[in-house]
Scaffold this motif. Structure first.
Motif, PDB file in Angstrom:
ATOM      1  N   THR A   1       0.809  -1.180   0.089  1.00 46.42           N
ATOM      2  CA  THR A   1      -0.009   0.104   0.045  1.00 46.42           C
ATOM      3  C   THR A   1       0.938   1.215  -0.222  1.00 46.42           C
ATOM      4  O   THR A   1       1.886   1.326   0.807  1.00 46.42           O
ATOM      5  CB  THR A   1      -0.943   0.132   1.235  1.00 46.42           C
ATOM      6  OG1 THR A   1      -2.033  -1.030   1.012  1.00 46.42           O
ATOM      7  CG2 THR A   1      -1.704   1.507   1.514  1.00 46.42           C
ATOM      8  N   TYR A   2       0.619   2.208  -0.839  1.00 47.17           N
ATOM      9  CA  TYR A   2       1.618   3.500  -1.105  1.00 47.17           C
ATOM     10  C   TYR A   2       0.557   4.646  -0.635  1.00 47.17           C
ATOM     11  O   TYR A   2      -0.712   4.668  -0.852  1.00 47.17           O
ATOM     12  CB  TYR A   2       1.787   3.526  -2.525  1.00 47.17           C
ATOM     13  CG  TYR A   2       2.551   2.515  -3.045  1.00 47.17           C
ATOM     14  CD1 TYR A   2       4.095   2.446  -3.059  1.00 47.17           C
ATOM     15  CD2 TYR A   2       2.273   1.526  -3.607  1.00 47.17           C
ATOM     16  CE1 TYR A   2       4.611   1.635  -3.671  1.00 47.17           C
ATOM     17  CE2 TYR A   2       2.893   0.608  -4.310  1.00 47.17           C
ATOM     18  CZ  TYR A   2       4.130   0.502  -4.301  1.00 47.17           C
ATOM     19  OH  TYR A   2       4.888  -0.437  -4.696  1.00 47.17           O
ATOM     20  N   PHE A   3       1.391   5.609   0.120  1.00 46.05           N
ATOM     21  CA  PHE A   3       0.536   6.941   0.403  1.00 46.05           C
ATOM     22  C   PHE A   3       1.354   7.953  -0.417  1.00 46.05           C
ATOM     23  O   PHE A   3       2.452   8.000  -0.279  1.00 46.05           O
ATOM     24  CB  PHE A   3       0.239   7.206   1.858  1.00 46.05           C
ATOM     25  CG  PHE A   3      -0.295   8.634   1.959  1.00 46.05           C
ATOM     26  CD1 PHE A   3      -1.522   8.834   1.798  1.00 46.05           C
ATOM     27  CD2 PHE A   3       0.780   9.740   2.288  1.00 46.05           C
ATOM     28  CE1 PHE A   3      -2.179  10.035   1.843  1.00 46.05           C
ATOM     29  CE2 PHE A   3       0.063  10.896   2.532  1.00 46.05           C
ATOM     30  CZ  PHE A   3      -1.303  11.097   2.191  1.00 46.05           C
ATOM     31  N   VAL A   4       0.856   8.638  -1.277  1.00 52.97           N
ATOM     32  CA  VAL A   4       1.571   9.614  -2.098  1.00 52.97           C
ATOM     33  C   VAL A   4       0.773  11.239  -1.882  1.00 52.97           C
ATOM     34  O   VAL A   4      -0.245  11.323  -2.384  1.00 52.97           O
ATOM     35  CB  VAL A   4       1.517   9.221  -3.435  1.00 52.97           C
ATOM     36  CG1 VAL A   4       2.120  10.400  -4.425  1.00 52.97           C
ATOM     37  CG2 VAL A   4       2.032   7.833  -3.922  1.00 52.97           C
ATOM     38  N   PRO A   5       1.405  11.789  -1.066  1.00 56.82           N
ATOM     39  CA  PRO A   5       1.001  13.127  -0.751  1.00 56.82           C
ATOM     40  C   PRO A   5       1.055  14.150  -2.007  1.00 56.82           C
ATOM     41  O   PRO A   5       1.820  13.825  -3.041  1.00 56.82           O
ATOM     42  CB  PRO A   5       1.787  13.867   0.047  1.00 56.82           C
ATOM     43  CG  PRO A   5       3.114  12.877   0.168  1.00 56.82           C
ATOM     44  CD  PRO A   5       2.749  11.579  -0.326  1.00 56.82           C
ATOM     45  N   TRP A   6       0.093  14.893  -2.040  1.00 58.61           N
ATOM     46  CA  TRP A   6      -0.088  15.758  -3.258  1.00 58.61           C
ATOM     47  C   TRP A   6       1.181  16.301  -3.795  1.00 58.61           C
ATOM     48  O   TRP A   6       1.505  16.378  -4.989  1.00 58.61           O
ATOM     49  CB  TRP A   6      -1.231  16.793  -3.375  1.00 58.61           C
ATOM     50  CG  TRP A   6      -2.472  16.059  -2.955  1.00 58.61           C
ATOM     51  CD1 TRP A   6      -3.384  16.066  -1.775  1.00 58.61           C
ATOM     52  CD2 TRP A   6      -3.153  15.578  -4.191  1.00 58.61           C
ATOM     53  NE1 TRP A   6      -4.325  15.449  -2.190  1.00 58.61           N
ATOM     54  CE2 TRP A   6      -4.499  15.065  -3.790  1.00 58.61           C
ATOM     55  CE3 TRP A   6      -3.101  15.250  -5.473  1.00 58.61           C
ATOM     56  CZ2 TRP A   6      -5.450  14.563  -4.102  1.00 58.61           C
ATOM     57  CZ3 TRP A   6      -4.028  14.771  -6.181  1.00 58.61           C
ATOM     58  CH2 TRP A   6      -5.198  14.398  -5.522  1.00 58.61           C
ATOM     59  N   PRO A   7       1.976  16.967  -3.043  1.00 63.45           N
ATOM     60  CA  PRO A   7       3.273  17.801  -3.437  1.00 63.45           C
ATOM     61  C   PRO A   7       4.396  16.911  -4.029  1.00 63.45           C
ATOM     62  O   PRO A   7       5.167  17.365  -4.514  1.00 63.45           O
ATOM     63  CB  PRO A   7       3.696  18.510  -2.056  1.00 63.45           C
ATOM     64  CG  PRO A   7       2.491  18.417  -1.336  1.00 63.45           C
ATOM     65  CD  PRO A   7       1.763  17.259  -1.319  1.00 63.45           C
ATOM     66  N   ALA A   8       4.040  15.651  -3.616  1.00 61.43           N
ATOM     67  CA  ALA A   8       5.217  14.434  -4.307  1.00 61.43           C
ATOM     68  C   ALA A   8       5.008  14.171  -5.717  1.00 61.43           C
ATOM     69  O   ALA A   8       5.824  13.595  -6.334  1.00 61.43           O
ATOM     70  CB  ALA A   8       5.174  13.154  -3.324  1.00 61.43           C
ATOM     71  N   ILE A   9       3.804  14.465  -6.224  1.00 58.08           N
ATOM     72  CA  ILE A   9       3.509  13.865  -7.479  1.00 58.08           C
ATOM     73  C   ILE A   9       4.204  14.807  -8.491  1.00 58.08           C
ATOM     74  O   ILE A   9       4.172  16.070  -8.492  1.00 58.08           O
ATOM     75  CB  ILE A   9       1.936  14.072  -7.753  1.00 58.08           C
ATOM     76  CG1 ILE A   9       0.969  13.099  -6.683  1.00 58.08           C
ATOM     77  CG2 ILE A   9       1.497  13.805  -9.299  1.00 58.08           C
ATOM     78  CD1 ILE A   9      -0.403  13.095  -6.675  1.00 58.08           C
ATOM     79  N   ARG A  10       5.029  14.177  -9.530  1.00 60.30           N
ATOM     80  CA  ARG A  10       5.519  14.673 -10.569  1.00 60.30           C
ATOM     81  C   ARG A  10       4.964  14.619 -11.981  1.00 60.30           C
ATOM     82  O   ARG A  10       5.040  15.364 -12.748  1.00 60.30           O
ATOM     83  CB  ARG A  10       7.131  14.360 -10.597  1.00 60.30           C
ATOM     84  CG  ARG A  10       7.939  14.643  -9.496  1.00 60.30           C
ATOM     85  CD  ARG A  10       8.147  16.151  -9.344  1.00 60.30           C
ATOM     86  NE  ARG A  10       8.874  16.479  -8.025  1.00 60.30           N
ATOM     87  CZ  ARG A  10       8.496  16.985  -7.182  1.00 60.30           C
ATOM     88  NH1 ARG A  10       7.235  16.966  -6.932  1.00 60.30           N
ATOM     89  NH2 ARG A  10       8.927  17.312  -5.967  1.00 60.30           N
TER      90      ARG A  10
END
Length: 202
Positions: free
Chosen positions: A77-86
């Motif tokens: 399971t991954y959690f990707v915060p909005w600022p991390a998205i490229r």
């Protein structure tokens, strides 16, 4: 800036998981009904198939949340915060790229060729600018009438909204992006695989 959380679980995958588990259960009952010894020996691979069906088709999900995206895949399971998205891609499946990793969303694969043949320009209406390539091109999987495209547009819309509001300017927090292994699932699959080998060899 109100945002309603969205949870996506593919209906077809869940139906396939249920059907597979039911068929496996019937098979196990039939084995024990005919011969208990044979049941003890050959039930393990059937149980393994049932657990695999659950992990592959029932578990995967996507949760679009206020502070990021949770992607539940087969073993992690991954959690990707909005600022991390490229980058948000849809080439083979809905995929989130960060500076640290690439996260494919098992629950939202790209549509098959038979599905993309009937696409028209209206299927791409409203697709955000960040979805377009260098020459303004879009992939068939970006169509909002497909699960991958619809979810990608939902994520892009939220990401662009946060970007335009300056809420991504602070940059990413490396510790906020997390990966959690499904230890229990891995252990159960390993035990069942071992029991299957033993049962078939004795």
């Amino acid at each position: 800036m109100a945002f309603q959380e969205v949870v996506y679980r593919p209906v077809f995958g869940r139906a396939l998981a249920v059907i597979t588990v039911v068929v496996c259960a019937v098979g196990i009952v039939a084995l024990f009904w005919g011969d208990v010894a044979a049941g003890l020996r050959y039930a393990w691979p059937i149980v393994l198939v049932a657990v695999l069906a659950w992990a592959l088709f029932w578990r995967p999900s996507l949760r679009v949340q206020q502070h990021g995206i949770t992607v539940e895949n087969v073993l992690r399971t991954y959690f990707v915060p909005w600022p991390a998205i490229r980058e948000i891609d849809t080439r083979y499946a809905l995929t989130l790229r960060t500076s640290r990793r690439t996260v494919s969303v098992w629950a939202a694969p790209a549509p098959g060729r038979h599905r993309t043949l009937g696409l028209a320009s209206k299927d791409f209406e409203g697709v955000g600018e960040s979805a377009k390539g260098e020459y303004g091109e879009l992939r068939p999987a970006d169509a909002v009438s497909t699960p991958s495209g619809n979810l990608a547009q939902l994520i892009r819309g939220r990401w662009e909204e946060l970007r335009d509001a300056g809420l991504l300017a602070a940059g990413e927090d490396p510790d906020a992006e997390t990966v959690t292994w499904h230890g229990a699932t891995v252990a159960v699959l390993a035990l069942l695989a071992g029991a299957t080998v033993v049962g078939l060899l004795i």
